[in-house]
Design a protein around this motif. Structure first.
Motif, PDB file in Angstrom:
ATOM      1  N   VAL A   1      32.889  17.393  63.312  1.00  0.00           N
ATOM      2  CA  VAL A   1      33.717  18.562  63.013  1.00  0.00           C
ATOM      3  C   VAL A   1      33.763  19.497  64.220  1.00  0.00           C
ATOM      4  O   VAL A   1      34.825  20.029  64.575  1.00  0.00           O
ATOM      5  CB  VAL A   1      33.194  19.294  61.750  1.00  0.00           C
ATOM      6  CG1 VAL A   1      33.870  20.636  61.571  1.00  0.00           C
ATOM      7  CG2 VAL A   1      33.403  18.429  60.513  1.00  0.00           C
ATOM      8  N   ALA A   2      32.642  19.694  64.872  1.00  0.00           N
ATOM      9  CA  ALA A   2      32.605  20.557  66.058  1.00  0.00           C
ATOM     10  C   ALA A   2      33.460  19.967  67.172  1.00  0.00           C
ATOM     11  O   ALA A   2      34.194  20.691  67.865  1.00  0.00           O
ATOM     12  CB  ALA A   2      31.169  20.736  66.527  1.00  0.00           C
ATOM     13  N   GLY A   3      33.407  18.671  67.356  1.00  0.00           N
ATOM     14  CA  GLY A   3      34.229  18.011  68.369  1.00  0.00           C
ATOM     15  C   GLY A   3      35.711  18.147  68.068  1.00  0.00           C
ATOM     16  O   GLY A   3      36.534  18.385  68.962  1.00  0.00           O
ATOM     17  N   ALA A   4      36.069  18.009  66.783  1.00  0.00           N
ATOM     18  CA  ALA A   4      37.475  18.148  66.399  1.00  0.00           C
ATOM     19  C   ALA A   4      37.950  19.578  66.623  1.00  0.00           C
ATOM     20  O   ALA A   4      39.069  19.809  67.099  1.00  0.00           O
ATOM     21  CB  ALA A   4      37.659  17.739  64.940  1.00  0.00           C
ATOM     22  N   ALA A   5      37.111  20.544  66.300  1.00  0.00           N
ATOM     23  CA  ALA A   5      37.484  21.946  66.508  1.00  0.00           C
ATOM     24  C   ALA A   5      37.665  22.238  67.992  1.00  0.00           C
ATOM     25  O   ALA A   5      38.593  22.971  68.393  1.00  0.00           O
ATOM     26  CB  ALA A   5      36.418  22.864  65.907  1.00  0.00           C
ATOM     27  N   GLU A   6      36.809  21.666  68.814  1.00  0.00           N
ATOM     28  CA  GLU A   6      36.945  21.856  70.258  1.00  0.00           C
ATOM     29  C   GLU A   6      38.247  21.241  70.764  1.00  0.00           C
ATOM     30  O   GLU A   6      38.953  21.830  71.596  1.00  0.00           O
ATOM     31  CB  GLU A   6      35.750  21.238  70.983  1.00  0.00           C
ATOM     32  CG  GLU A   6      35.737  21.496  72.466  1.00  0.00           C
ATOM     33  CD  GLU A   6      34.505  20.912  73.141  1.00  0.00           C
ATOM     34  OE1 GLU A   6      34.555  20.742  74.372  1.00  0.00           O
ATOM     35  OE2 GLU A   6      33.513  20.627  72.440  1.00  0.00           O
TER      36      GLU A   6
ATOM     37  N   VAL B   1      41.013  20.849  69.035  1.00  0.00           N
ATOM     38  CA  VAL B   1      42.107  21.703  68.572  1.00  0.00           C
ATOM     39  C   VAL B   1      42.216  22.936  69.465  1.00  0.00           C
ATOM     40  O   VAL B   1      43.319  23.358  69.846  1.00  0.00           O
ATOM     41  CB  VAL B   1      41.906  22.095  67.091  1.00  0.00           C
ATOM     42  CG1 VAL B   1      42.876  23.198  66.678  1.00  0.00           C
ATOM     43  CG2 VAL B   1      42.076  20.878  66.195  1.00  0.00           C
ATOM     44  N   GLY B   2      41.073  23.501  69.846  1.00  0.00           N
ATOM     45  CA  GLY B   2      41.078  24.656  70.738  1.00  0.00           C
ATOM     46  C   GLY B   2      41.674  24.319  72.093  1.00  0.00           C
ATOM     47  O   GLY B   2      42.471  25.092  72.656  1.00  0.00           O
ATOM     48  N   ASN B   3      41.317  23.174  72.637  1.00  0.00           N
ATOM     49  CA  ASN B   3      41.878  22.738  73.927  1.00  0.00           C
ATOM     50  C   ASN B   3      43.382  22.508  73.825  1.00  0.00           C
ATOM     51  O   ASN B   3      44.142  22.866  74.732  1.00  0.00           O
ATOM     52  CB  ASN B   3      41.181  21.472  74.426  1.00  0.00           C
ATOM     53  CG  ASN B   3      39.746  21.719  74.849  1.00  0.00           C
ATOM     54  OD1 ASN B   3      39.372  22.851  75.136  1.00  0.00           O
ATOM     55  ND2 ASN B   3      38.950  20.658  74.883  1.00  0.00           N
ATOM     56  N   ALA B   4      43.809  21.919  72.715  1.00  0.00           N
ATOM     57  CA  ALA B   4      45.244  21.673  72.524  1.00  0.00           C
ATOM     58  C   ALA B   4      45.989  23.001  72.425  1.00  0.00           C
ATOM     59  O   ALA B   4      47.086  23.152  72.990  1.00  0.00           O
ATOM     60  CB  ALA B   4      45.469  20.830  71.274  1.00  0.00           C
ATOM     61  N   ALA B   5      45.440  23.964  71.729  1.00  0.00           N
ATOM     62  CA  ALA B   5      46.094  25.275  71.615  1.00  0.00           C
ATOM     63  C   ALA B   5      46.185  25.947  72.978  1.00  0.00           C
ATOM     64  O   ALA B   5      47.202  26.586  73.304  1.00  0.00           O
ATOM     65  CB  ALA B   5      45.324  26.146  70.623  1.00  0.00           C
ATOM     66  N   GLU B   6      45.152  25.806  73.769  1.00  0.00           N
ATOM     67  CA  GLU B   6      45.175  26.391  75.112  1.00  0.00           C
ATOM     68  C   GLU B   6      46.247  25.722  75.968  1.00  0.00           C
ATOM     69  O   GLU B   6      46.994  26.399  76.708  1.00  0.00           O
ATOM     70  CB  GLU B   6      43.800  26.239  75.767  1.00  0.00           C
ATOM     71  CG  GLU B   6      43.675  26.951  77.095  1.00  0.00           C
ATOM     72  CD  GLU B   6      42.264  26.827  77.666  1.00  0.00           C
ATOM     73  OE1 GLU B   6      42.166  26.768  78.906  1.00  0.00           O
ATOM     74  OE2 GLU B   6      41.296  26.786  76.877  1.00  0.00           O
ATOM     75  N   ASN B   7      46.367  24.413  75.869  1.00  0.00           N
ATOM     76  CA  ASN B   7      47.390  23.685  76.619  1.00  0.00           C
ATOM     77  C   ASN B   7      48.791  24.116  76.187  1.00  0.00           C
ATOM     78  O   ASN B   7      49.702  24.263  77.022  1.00  0.00           O
ATOM     79  CB  ASN B   7      47.228  22.176  76.448  1.00  0.00           C
ATOM     80  CG  ASN B   7      46.020  21.642  77.179  1.00  0.00           C
ATOM     81  OD1 ASN B   7      45.509  22.298  78.096  1.00  0.00           O
ATOM     82  ND2 ASN B   7      45.574  20.456  76.791  1.00  0.00           N
ATOM     83  N   ILE B   8      48.985  24.304  74.882  1.00  0.00           N
ATOM     84  CA  ILE B   8      50.299  24.744  74.380  1.00  0.00           C
ATOM     85  C   ILE B   8      50.607  26.148  74.891  1.00  0.00           C
ATOM     86  O   ILE B   8      51.730  26.450  75.304  1.00  0.00           O
ATOM     87  CB  ILE B   8      50.332  24.692  72.830  1.00  0.00           C
ATOM     88  CG1 ILE B   8      50.319  23.228  72.378  1.00  0.00           C
ATOM     89  CG2 ILE B   8      51.544  25.415  72.279  1.00  0.00           C
ATOM     90  CD1 ILE B   8      50.179  23.035  70.899  1.00  0.00           C
TER      91      ILE B   8
END
Length: 95
Positions: A69-74, A76-83
């Motif tokens: 779950v922590a890896g998935a959240a990380e 998602v955070g990286n993807a949001a930053e890229n967007i």
């Protein structure tokens, strides 16, 4: 009243027998070998080990799930930053 008699055997032994008119008392002694207690102890120990194994395995699975779950959240955070970076780069800057 007790009656006593002697029996002489051919090998020279003399056996003295006392008989009473009262009903005879029969005493039956039973002694176990103790194997039941040993088997019960081994079965109990095995049960404790099996339960402990499953509890430890359950804790390990919880840790794996938490890490996933922590890896998935990380991610998602990286993807949001890229967007966010892509959106900033898509808009022309006003100078």
């Amino acid at each position: 009243m007790p009656t006593e008699r002697e029996v002489q055997h051919p090998d020279g032994r003399v056996e003295r027998i006392t008989e009473t008119s009262a009903a005879p008392t029969t005493v039956v002694e039973r002694r176990g070998s103790g194997m039941g207690a040993i088997v019960a102890l081994i079965v109990g120990l095995l049960a404790v080990l099996v339960i402990g194994y499953f509890l430890m395995n359950m804790n390990r699975n919880d840790a794996i799930e938490s890490n996933a779950v922590a890896g998935a959240a990380e991610s998602v955070g990286n993807a949001a930053e890229n967007i966010g970076d892509a959106a900033r780069d898509a808009v022309p800057s006003r100078n």
